[in-house]
Write a protein that holds these residues in place. Structure first.
Motif: not given
Length: 147
Positions: A37-40, A72-73, A80-82, A87-89
């Motif tokens: 989800a967006e931002g998650s 993770g992308v 806080g993109a990076k 966190r996704r990775a």
């Protein structure tokens, strides 16, 4: 002379096509994409089921599978993109490690401009890397030296 050049050029093109075909056969398996989800950076039950199903499929297809590349992308203009990409990775890597114990995991995270990426930049993707000997049509690499 021109006929020789043309023949040489045709042979060169055919040889390069054969090399490209072999290289295509030896490529790793296609990516599995987990959309957030967006931002998650939280995986839900459906995403975990997707990861489990894909890893099970890879394991059945390549029993000696030992390596997975994971990225993770996030969009570069996301807050806080990076850290979001990291966190996704990390969340996806945790699920892969839990579901596929013992696999070597190569984890990275990246941010991209919105026009360079799909799914709004809200994803992690992983590629299973089967051992070369398990890939059909892939030239075998000898690990022993002949005298």
């Amino acid at each position: 002379m021109k006929a020789r050049r043309r023949t040489g050029l045709v042979l060169l093109v055919l040889a390069s096509l054969n090399i490209c075909a072999t290289a295509q056969e030896c490529r790793r398996w296609a990516s599995t994409v987990v959309v957030f989800a967006e931002g998650s950076s939280v995986l839900d039950r459906d995403q975990i089921a997707l990861i489990a199903n894909r890893l099970d499929y890879f394991r059945r297809l390549y029993p000696d599978l030992d390596s997975v590349d994971l990225e993770g992308v996030a969009r570069d203009n996301a807050p806080g993109a990076k850290q979001l990409a990291q966190r996704r990775a990390a969340a996806t890597a945790h699920a892969v490690r839990t579901l596929f114990d013992g696999v070597k995991l190569h984890v990275s995270s990246h941010v991209y401009p919105p026009d360079w990426i799909d799914r709004g930049g809200n994803y992690a993707a992983f590629d299973a890397i089967p051992p070369r000997q398990d890939l059909p049509g892939c030239p075998k690499v000898s690990t022993t030296e002949e005298p």
